[in-house]
Write a protein that holds these residues in place. Structure first.
Motif, PDB file in Angstrom:
ATOM      1  N   ALA A 279      26.713 -30.912 -16.939  1.00 26.17           N
ATOM      2  CA  ALA A 279      25.469 -30.660 -16.201  1.00 26.17           C
ATOM      3  C   ALA A 279      24.752 -29.491 -16.855  1.00 26.17           C
ATOM      4  CB  ALA A 279      25.760 -30.337 -14.732  1.00 26.17           C
ATOM      5  N   GLY A 280      23.435 -29.435 -16.642  1.00 22.73           N
ATOM      6  CA  GLY A 280      22.689 -28.279 -17.108  1.00 22.73           C
ATOM      7  C   GLY A 280      22.350 -28.294 -18.586  1.00 22.73           C
ATOM      8  N   LEU A 281      22.016 -27.105 -19.100  1.00 26.76           N
ATOM      9  CA  LEU A 281      21.550 -26.953 -20.470  1.00 26.76           C
ATOM     10  C   LEU A 281      22.401 -25.959 -21.259  1.00 26.76           C
ATOM     11  CD1 LEU A 281      17.727 -26.439 -19.731  1.00 26.76           C
ATOM     12  CD2 LEU A 281      18.776 -28.511 -20.654  1.00 26.76           C
ATOM     13  N   LYS A 282      22.648 -26.287 -22.520  1.00 33.92           N
ATOM     14  CA  LYS A 282      23.203 -25.287 -23.424  1.00 33.92           C
ATOM     15  C   LYS A 282      22.104 -24.305 -23.811  1.00 33.92           C
ATOM     16  CE  LYS A 282      26.568 -28.427 -25.583  1.00 33.92           C
ATOM     17  NZ  LYS A 282      26.931 -29.102 -26.863  1.00 33.92           N
ATOM     18  N   SER A 283      20.904 -24.859 -24.124  1.00 38.06           N
ATOM     19  CA  SER A 283      19.772 -24.023 -24.493  1.00 38.06           C
ATOM     20  C   SER A 283      18.482 -24.815 -24.364  1.00 38.06           C
ATOM     21  CB  SER A 283      19.920 -23.499 -25.925  1.00 38.06           C
ATOM     22  OG  SER A 283      19.870 -24.565 -26.852  1.00 38.06           O
ATOM     23  N   ALA A 284      17.380 -24.101 -24.315  1.00 42.30           N
ATOM     24  CA  ALA A 284      16.055 -24.733 -24.269  1.00 42.30           C
ATOM     25  C   ALA A 284      15.037 -23.757 -24.815  1.00 42.30           C
ATOM     26  CB  ALA A 284      15.693 -25.131 -22.838  1.00 42.30           C
ATOM     27  N   THR A 285      14.016 -24.291 -25.474  1.00 36.82           N
ATOM     28  CA  THR A 285      12.942 -23.466 -26.025  1.00 36.82           C
ATOM     29  C   THR A 285      11.601 -24.079 -25.652  1.00 36.82           C
ATOM     30  OG1 THR A 285      14.291 -22.741 -27.906  1.00 36.82           O
ATOM     31  CG2 THR A 285      11.903 -22.523 -28.132  1.00 36.82           C
ATOM     32  N   PHE A 286      10.694 -23.251 -25.143  1.00 32.42           N
ATOM     33  CA  PHE A 286       9.370 -23.739 -24.779  1.00 32.42           C
ATOM     34  C   PHE A 286       8.339 -22.640 -25.001  1.00 32.42           C
ATOM     35  CE2 PHE A 286      11.468 -22.066 -21.031  1.00 32.42           C
ATOM     36  CZ  PHE A 286      10.517 -21.262 -20.425  1.00 32.42           C
ATOM     37  N   ALA A 287       7.086 -23.064 -25.183  1.00 32.03           N
ATOM     38  CA  ALA A 287       5.978 -22.130 -25.397  1.00 32.03           C
ATOM     39  C   ALA A 287       5.069 -22.138 -24.169  1.00 32.03           C
ATOM     40  CB  ALA A 287       5.185 -22.514 -26.637  1.00 32.03           C
ATOM     41  N   VAL A 288       4.582 -20.951 -23.799  1.00 36.09           N
ATOM     42  CA  VAL A 288       3.619 -20.809 -22.707  1.00 36.09           C
ATOM     43  C   VAL A 288       2.284 -20.438 -23.334  1.00 36.09           C
ATOM     44  CG1 VAL A 288       3.039 -19.610 -20.575  1.00 36.09           C
ATOM     45  CG2 VAL A 288       5.435 -20.067 -21.131  1.00 36.09           C
ATOM     46  N   HIS A 289       1.306 -21.325 -23.189  1.00 34.60           N
ATOM     47  CA  HIS A 289       0.025 -21.174 -23.889  1.00 34.60           C
ATOM     48  C   HIS A 289      -1.022 -20.539 -22.990  1.00 34.60           C
ATOM     49  CE1 HIS A 289       1.617 -23.470 -27.205  1.00 34.60           C
ATOM     50  NE2 HIS A 289       1.877 -24.486 -26.424  1.00 34.60           N
ATOM     51  N   THR A 290      -1.036 -19.221 -22.961  1.00 39.84           N
ATOM     52  CA  THR A 290      -2.097 -18.491 -22.284  1.00 39.84           C
ATOM     53  C   THR A 290      -2.120 -17.086 -22.863  1.00 39.84           C
ATOM     54  OG1 THR A 290      -3.038 -17.888 -20.121  1.00 39.84           O
ATOM     55  CG2 THR A 290      -0.679 -17.600 -20.397  1.00 39.84           C
ATOM     56  N   PRO A 291      -3.301 -16.476 -22.990  1.00 46.63           N
ATOM     57  CA  PRO A 291      -3.345 -15.100 -23.486  1.00 46.63           C
ATOM     58  C   PRO A 291      -2.502 -14.170 -22.617  1.00 46.63           C
ATOM     59  CG  PRO A 291      -5.539 -16.055 -23.519  1.00 46.63           C
ATOM     60  CD  PRO A 291      -4.652 -17.045 -22.807  1.00 46.63           C
ATOM     61  N   TYR A 292      -1.837 -13.234 -23.259  1.00 48.02           N
ATOM     62  CA  TYR A 292      -0.978 -12.230 -22.614  1.00 48.02           C
ATOM     63  C   TYR A 292       0.319 -12.821 -22.051  1.00 48.02           C
ATOM     64  CZ  TYR A 292      -4.776  -8.873 -23.079  1.00 48.02           C
ATOM     65  OH  TYR A 292      -5.748  -8.057 -23.597  1.00 48.02           O
ATOM     66  N   ALA A 293       0.634 -14.049 -22.405  1.00 48.92           N
ATOM     67  CA  ALA A 293       1.907 -14.617 -21.936  1.00 48.92           C
ATOM     68  C   ALA A 293       3.081 -13.815 -22.480  1.00 48.92           C
ATOM     69  CB  ALA A 293       2.018 -16.080 -22.340  1.00 48.92           C
TER      70      ALA A 293
END
Length: 370
Positions: A172-186
């Motif tokens: 169950a669950g995640l070993k790892s994950a990568t994501f980008a948040v696209h907004t200024p000052y994120a």
């Protein structure tokens, strides 16, 4: 108007004036006019990347201006609301004015936090990586809970997100994950979330119902821009391709389109499996690798400056927040002592209070070390 309310409104006016001065409203209006001119050019979309930057910056600059003008209007309207309510001895209207004053303070203080984001990369978009730590299947489940928390937070603020990679654990669950948040000052906003998060609960994976402590690490890096000059020699890369997979090992792709990049000099490994083609996945993985190399360089530079100032370790420490679901309910930041007795809301994305407290704490730490 009672003296306490009058004093509070005076304090809010001072704070808002400070925000307006830091934001430089005349310059912001000039920038918006210039961006609107660029956005109106017929050849704008000949360069899609440049066009995207112009339209994105215009949307956020216009939003910032509207937000400030709306706060100013609300602040100027409040004394009139109090006056009308008190002239008519309307208890309900007075209560509404009081509620609006409390809400206005919250909104102004939230905007004030933005003015504290003045670091070199603070205005960048953010690249977030979550990794399961010690704790077995509970840690993997916790990593997935944290990912959902950040995605829900972004959704509530209407911030676009791109998920680059998800590596699922076996049970169950995640070993790892990568994501980008696209907004200024994120990046400036989410960088205070970096560190080790700790979960204490009765494990749903333990048939004896025992309490389990598990950990997950959150890494935050600024998204790289073309001006950063993060050069990567292809000879220093090992490129592996493999098939994408979903939860439980279920195949979601019948071709070897997923890409894993290993940067040999640093040992940094990144992967991307969420695009349709190997070429797209490699391009996305390169974006992630460049961001991690930029963050590594930033941390090395900061470590050097800290050593020169002889202030010791400037990191947030190994453990920065505890999520306790048993034997009591609480989420507490161990740096700021900010705490909430509603873990369900926090894990559903209500983390603004923690972020704002973290940004203020970081500014105070930096000021104290100067």
């Amino acid at each position: 108007m009672n003296p306490d309310a009058a004093a509070d409104l005076k304090e809010l006016a001072t704070t808002l004036e400070s925000i307006e001065a830091v934001t430089d409203l005349p310059a912001l209006r000039v920038e918006i006019a210039d961006l609107e001119d660029q956005a109106g050019q017929p050849d704008l979309w000949n360069d899609p990347d440049a066009a995207q930057k112009v339209t994105s910056r215009l949307a956020h600059a216009s939003g910032d201006l509207r937000r400030l003008e709306e706060l100013r209007r609300r602040l100027e309207d409040l004394p009139l609301l109090y006056e009308l309510a008190e002239d008519e001895s309307d208890a309900e209207a007075i209560a509404d004015a009081e509620a609006e004053r409390v809400k206005l303070r919250t909104d102004i203080e939230s905007l004030e936090v933005r003015t504290l984001l003045s670091g070199e990369y603070d205005q960048r978009e953010a690249l977030v990586t979550i990794r399961a730590g010690s704790g077995g299947v509970d840690a993997a489940d916790f990593a997935e809970m944290l990912m959902r928390m950040y995605l829900r937070w972004a959704e509530q603020h209407n911030y676009p997100v791109d998920v680059y990679d998800t590596s699922y654990a076996e049970e169950a669950g995640l070993k790892s994950a990568t994501f980008a948040v696209h907004t200024p000052y994120a990046y400036g906003t989410l960088s205070v979330e970096q560190g080790t998060h700790r979960l204490v609960r009765i494990s749903p994976f333990d048939n004896q119902g025992r309490r389990q402590t598990s950990f997950a690490a959150v890494e935050v890096a600024p998204v790289v821009e073309t001006s950063d000059h993060v050069e990567i020699d292809e000879k220093e890369l090992r490129v592996d391709v493999y098939r994408s997979s979903g939860p439980g090992g279920q195949g979601v792709n019948t071709t070897d389109s997923a890409v894993r990049l290993t940067h040999l000099p640093t040992g940094i490994v990144v992967s991307c499996q969420n695009e349709r083609s190997q070429i797209q996945n490699k391009a996305s993985a390169m974006v992630v690798l460049q961001a991690k190399l930029l963050e590594r360089r930033r941390q090395e530079e900061r470590a050097l400056m800290d050593s020169l100032k002889d202030t010791g370790d400037a990191s947030f420490g190994n453990q920065m927040r505890s999520y306790v679901l048993h034997p009591y309910q609480m989420v507490k930041d161990l740096r700021t002592n900010f705490e909430v007795n509603n873990p369900a809301a926090v894990l559903d994305g209500a983390i603004d209070g923690f972020i704002e407290a973290g940004i203020r704490w970081r500014r105070n730490e930096a000021t104290a070390s100067d």
